[in-house]
Design a protein around this motif. Structure first.
Motif, PDB file in Angstrom:
ATOM      1  N   ARG A  67     -11.890 -37.620  41.285  1.00  0.00           N
ATOM      2  CA  ARG A  67     -11.060 -37.902  40.832  1.00  0.00           C
ATOM      3  C   ARG A  67     -11.780 -39.574  41.346  1.00  0.00           C
ATOM      4  O   ARG A  67     -11.935 -40.462  39.995  1.00  0.00           O
ATOM      5  CB  ARG A  67      -9.944 -37.938  39.762  1.00  0.00           C
ATOM      6  CG  ARG A  67      -9.483 -36.953  39.237  1.00  0.00           C
ATOM      7  CD  ARG A  67      -7.768 -36.783  39.277  1.00  0.00           C
ATOM      8  NE  ARG A  67      -7.288 -37.059  40.461  1.00  0.00           N
ATOM      9  CZ  ARG A  67      -6.732 -36.158  40.350  1.00  0.00           C
ATOM     10  NH1 ARG A  67      -6.866 -35.258  40.254  1.00  0.00           N
ATOM     11  NH2 ARG A  67      -5.406 -35.925  41.518  1.00  0.00           N
ATOM     12  N   ALA A  68     -11.779 -40.098  41.997  1.00  0.00           N
ATOM     13  CA  ALA A  68     -11.637 -40.965  42.302  1.00  0.00           C
ATOM     14  C   ALA A  68     -13.291 -41.295  42.627  1.00  0.00           C
ATOM     15  O   ALA A  68     -13.550 -42.956  42.908  1.00  0.00           O
ATOM     16  CB  ALA A  68     -10.827 -41.217  44.391  1.00  0.00           C
ATOM     17  N   LEU A  69     -13.923 -39.949  42.805  1.00  0.00           N
ATOM     18  CA  LEU A  69     -15.610 -40.867  43.252  1.00  0.00           C
ATOM     19  C   LEU A  69     -16.093 -40.983  41.160  1.00  0.00           C
ATOM     20  O   LEU A  69     -17.069 -40.702  41.529  1.00  0.00           O
ATOM     21  CB  LEU A  69     -16.003 -39.701  43.517  1.00  0.00           C
ATOM     22  CG  LEU A  69     -16.378 -39.837  45.027  1.00  0.00           C
ATOM     23  CD1 LEU A  69     -16.615 -37.719  46.139  1.00  0.00           C
ATOM     24  CD2 LEU A  69     -16.516 -41.033  45.949  1.00  0.00           C
ATOM     25  N   ARG A  70     -15.343 -40.437  40.535  1.00  0.00           N
ATOM     26  CA  ARG A  70     -15.856 -40.236  39.293  1.00  0.00           C
ATOM     27  C   ARG A  70     -16.253 -42.089  38.794  1.00  0.00           C
ATOM     28  O   ARG A  70     -14.777 -42.429  38.249  1.00  0.00           O
ATOM     29  CB  ARG A  70     -15.283 -39.901  38.177  1.00  0.00           C
ATOM     30  CG  ARG A  70     -15.697 -37.923  38.076  1.00  0.00           C
ATOM     31  CD  ARG A  70     -14.494 -37.239  37.013  1.00  0.00           C
ATOM     32  NE  ARG A  70     -14.491 -35.670  38.040  1.00  0.00           N
ATOM     33  CZ  ARG A  70     -13.911 -34.959  37.510  1.00  0.00           C
ATOM     34  NH1 ARG A  70     -12.476 -34.977  36.680  1.00  0.00           N
ATOM     35  NH2 ARG A  70     -14.318 -33.769  37.843  1.00  0.00           N
ATOM     36  N   PRO A  71     -16.870 -42.368  38.138  1.00  0.00           N
ATOM     37  CA  PRO A  71     -17.050 -43.674  37.395  1.00  0.00           C
ATOM     38  C   PRO A  71     -16.547 -44.348  36.172  1.00  0.00           C
ATOM     39  O   PRO A  71     -16.224 -42.544  35.337  1.00  0.00           O
ATOM     40  CB  PRO A  71     -18.365 -43.480  36.872  1.00  0.00           C
ATOM     41  CG  PRO A  71     -19.459 -42.515  37.995  1.00  0.00           C
ATOM     42  CD  PRO A  71     -18.178 -41.674  38.512  1.00  0.00           C
ATOM     43  N   PRO A  72     -15.783 -44.664  35.793  1.00  0.00           N
ATOM     44  CA  PRO A  72     -16.742 -46.294  36.798  1.00  0.00           C
ATOM     45  C   PRO A  72     -15.462 -46.531  37.552  1.00  0.00           C
ATOM     46  O   PRO A  72     -13.662 -45.827  37.563  1.00  0.00           O
ATOM     47  CB  PRO A  72     -15.532 -47.581  35.619  1.00  0.00           C
ATOM     48  CG  PRO A  72     -14.888 -46.360  34.500  1.00  0.00           C
ATOM     49  CD  PRO A  72     -14.747 -45.488  35.065  1.00  0.00           C
ATOM     50  N   ILE A  73     -15.895 -46.488  38.604  1.00  0.00           N
ATOM     51  CA  ILE A  73     -15.164 -47.214  39.395  1.00  0.00           C
ATOM     52  C   ILE A  73     -14.904 -48.659  40.291  1.00  0.00           C
ATOM     53  O   ILE A  73     -15.247 -49.471  40.117  1.00  0.00           O
ATOM     54  CB  ILE A  73     -15.429 -46.909  40.976  1.00  0.00           C
ATOM     55  CG1 ILE A  73     -16.078 -44.958  41.216  1.00  0.00           C
ATOM     56  CG2 ILE A  73     -14.226 -46.774  42.656  1.00  0.00           C
ATOM     57  CD1 ILE A  73     -16.828 -44.698  41.963  1.00  0.00           C
ATOM     58  N   GLU A  74     -14.038 -48.897  39.285  1.00  0.00           N
ATOM     59  CA  GLU A  74     -12.988 -50.788  39.726  1.00  0.00           C
ATOM     60  C   GLU A  74     -12.865 -51.265  40.876  1.00  0.00           C
ATOM     61  O   GLU A  74     -12.858 -52.111  41.325  1.00  0.00           O
ATOM     62  CB  GLU A  74     -12.352 -50.825  38.540  1.00  0.00           C
ATOM     63  CG  GLU A  74     -12.055 -50.049  37.109  1.00  0.00           C
ATOM     64  CD  GLU A  74     -10.464 -50.170  36.264  1.00  0.00           C
ATOM     65  OE1 GLU A  74     -10.187 -50.952  36.802  1.00  0.00           O
ATOM     66  OE2 GLU A  74     -11.979 -49.567  34.856  1.00  0.00           O
ATOM     67  N   ILE A  75     -12.068 -50.515  41.796  1.00  0.00           N
ATOM     68  CA  ILE A  75     -12.475 -50.970  43.480  1.00  0.00           C
ATOM     69  C   ILE A  75     -13.238 -50.227  43.831  1.00  0.00           C
ATOM     70  O   ILE A  75     -12.776 -49.395  44.568  1.00  0.00           O
ATOM     71  CB  ILE A  75     -10.067 -50.685  43.393  1.00  0.00           C
ATOM     72  CG1 ILE A  75     -10.000 -51.564  42.291  1.00  0.00           C
ATOM     73  CG2 ILE A  75     -10.330 -51.503  45.052  1.00  0.00           C
ATOM     74  CD1 ILE A  75      -8.378 -50.411  42.600  1.00  0.00           C
ATOM     75  N   PRO A  76     -14.206 -51.647  44.275  1.00  0.00           N
ATOM     76  CA  PRO A  76     -14.924 -50.694  45.882  1.00  0.00           C
ATOM     77  C   PRO A  76     -14.452 -49.977  47.159  1.00  0.00           C
ATOM     78  O   PRO A  76     -15.163 -48.956  47.317  1.00  0.00           O
ATOM     79  CB  PRO A  76     -16.248 -51.850  45.611  1.00  0.00           C
ATOM     80  CG  PRO A  76     -15.721 -53.564  44.229  1.00  0.00           C
ATOM     81  CD  PRO A  76     -14.425 -52.576  44.122  1.00  0.00           C
ATOM     82  N   LYS A  77     -13.461 -50.911  47.539  1.00  0.00           N
ATOM     83  CA  LYS A  77     -12.557 -50.013  48.973  1.00  0.00           C
ATOM     84  C   LYS A  77     -12.122 -48.870  48.160  1.00  0.00           C
ATOM     85  O   LYS A  77     -12.194 -47.623  48.980  1.00  0.00           O
ATOM     86  CB  LYS A  77     -11.788 -51.242  49.116  1.00  0.00           C
ATOM     87  CG  LYS A  77     -10.897 -50.420  50.367  1.00  0.00           C
ATOM     88  CD  LYS A  77      -9.581 -50.944  50.956  1.00  0.00           C
ATOM     89  CE  LYS A  77      -9.887 -50.234  52.536  1.00  0.00           C
ATOM     90  NZ  LYS A  77      -8.968 -51.121  53.396  1.00  0.00           N
ATOM     91  N   ARG A  78     -11.573 -48.462  47.649  1.00  0.00           N
ATOM     92  CA  ARG A  78     -12.092 -46.536  47.053  1.00  0.00           C
ATOM     93  C   ARG A  78     -12.952 -45.929  46.856  1.00  0.00           C
ATOM     94  O   ARG A  78     -13.000 -44.892  47.315  1.00  0.00           O
ATOM     95  CB  ARG A  78     -10.758 -46.900  45.301  1.00  0.00           C
ATOM     96  CG  ARG A  78     -10.020 -45.457  45.191  1.00  0.00           C
ATOM     97  CD  ARG A  78      -9.473 -46.132  43.672  1.00  0.00           C
ATOM     98  NE  ARG A  78      -9.255 -44.822  43.431  1.00  0.00           N
ATOM     99  CZ  ARG A  78      -8.117 -44.218  43.593  1.00  0.00           C
ATOM    100  NH1 ARG A  78      -7.163 -44.425  44.790  1.00  0.00           N
ATOM    101  NH2 ARG A  78      -7.868 -43.071  43.120  1.00  0.00           N
ATOM    102  N   LYS A  79     -14.314 -46.346  46.131  1.00  0.00           N
ATOM    103  CA  LYS A  79     -14.609 -45.460  47.096  1.00  0.00           C
ATOM    104  C   LYS A  79     -15.496 -45.728  47.896  1.00  0.00           C
ATOM    105  O   LYS A  79     -15.605 -44.064  48.400  1.00  0.00           O
ATOM    106  CB  LYS A  79     -16.147 -46.204  46.025  1.00  0.00           C
ATOM    107  CG  LYS A  79     -17.678 -45.273  45.660  1.00  0.00           C
ATOM    108  CD  LYS A  79     -18.678 -45.952  45.208  1.00  0.00           C
ATOM    109  CE  LYS A  79     -18.892 -47.284  45.417  1.00  0.00           C
ATOM    110  NZ  LYS A  79     -19.889 -47.349  45.142  1.00  0.00           N
ATOM    111  N   LEU A  80     -15.573 -46.777  48.933  1.00  0.00           N
ATOM    112  CA  LEU A  80     -15.617 -46.201  50.374  1.00  0.00           C
ATOM    113  C   LEU A  80     -14.966 -45.277  51.004  1.00  0.00           C
ATOM    114  O   LEU A  80     -15.032 -44.719  51.266  1.00  0.00           O
ATOM    115  CB  LEU A  80     -15.262 -47.534  50.858  1.00  0.00           C
ATOM    116  CG  LEU A  80     -15.316 -47.764  52.625  1.00  0.00           C
ATOM    117  CD1 LEU A  80     -17.424 -46.727  52.518  1.00  0.00           C
ATOM    118  CD2 LEU A  80     -16.023 -49.012  52.944  1.00  0.00           C
TER     119      LEU A  80
END
Length: 143
Positions: free
Chosen positions: A100-113
């Protein structure tokens, strides 16, 4: 294992040294009780980051057992870290949270990291679709 008055009278450096020593000496039940108590009490807020990191440094299966009873008490920003640990331990719930965290759109770049770091704790294959989508993120001109 409950934190006693002697621990509370120590300064932060002494407390962190004591925690490191305890982590090396205590069995899982005692260690997990100590870490859970510190992580869920506001009076130990100054130690949360240190204890959380110590817990994250445990092997994924051990760390998952530690976090399971207190997952709902952890701040949202730490839950994704725990999802990575669960993914590394082979627990599907953690893998799904990372998905769920890796699905776009990712609004918070730190969350993707944090999610990508979590993927590295386990096998990438279950998250391959999401990783491939991310690898092409921002490359809309590719055919």
């Amino acid at each position: 294992m409950a934190v006693g008055k002697g621990f509370q009278s120590m300064n932060k450096v002494e407390q962190t040294d004591w925690i490191k020593a305890a982590a090396a000496q205590l069995n899982d039940e005692q260690l997990f009780g100590l870490f859970r108590e510190i992580l869920t009490k506001t009076r130990f807020a100054h130690l949360h980051a240190h204890v959380f990191q110590c817990a994250m440094d445990l092997p994924p299966k051990r760390a998952s057992r530690l976090f399971e009873p207190i997952l709902g008490k952890l701040p949202n920003d730490l839950r994704l870290h725990v999802a990575g640990v669960q993914h590394g331990a082979g627990i599907e719930r953690g893998t799904e949270e990372l998905r769920r965290a890796l699905r776009p759109p990712i609004e918070i770049p730190k969350r993707k990291l944090v999610a990508l770091q979590g993927v590295m704790r386990g096998k990438a294959a279950p998250l391959l679709d999401e990783l491939l989508t991310l690898s092409n993120e921002g490359n809309g001109n590719l055919n």
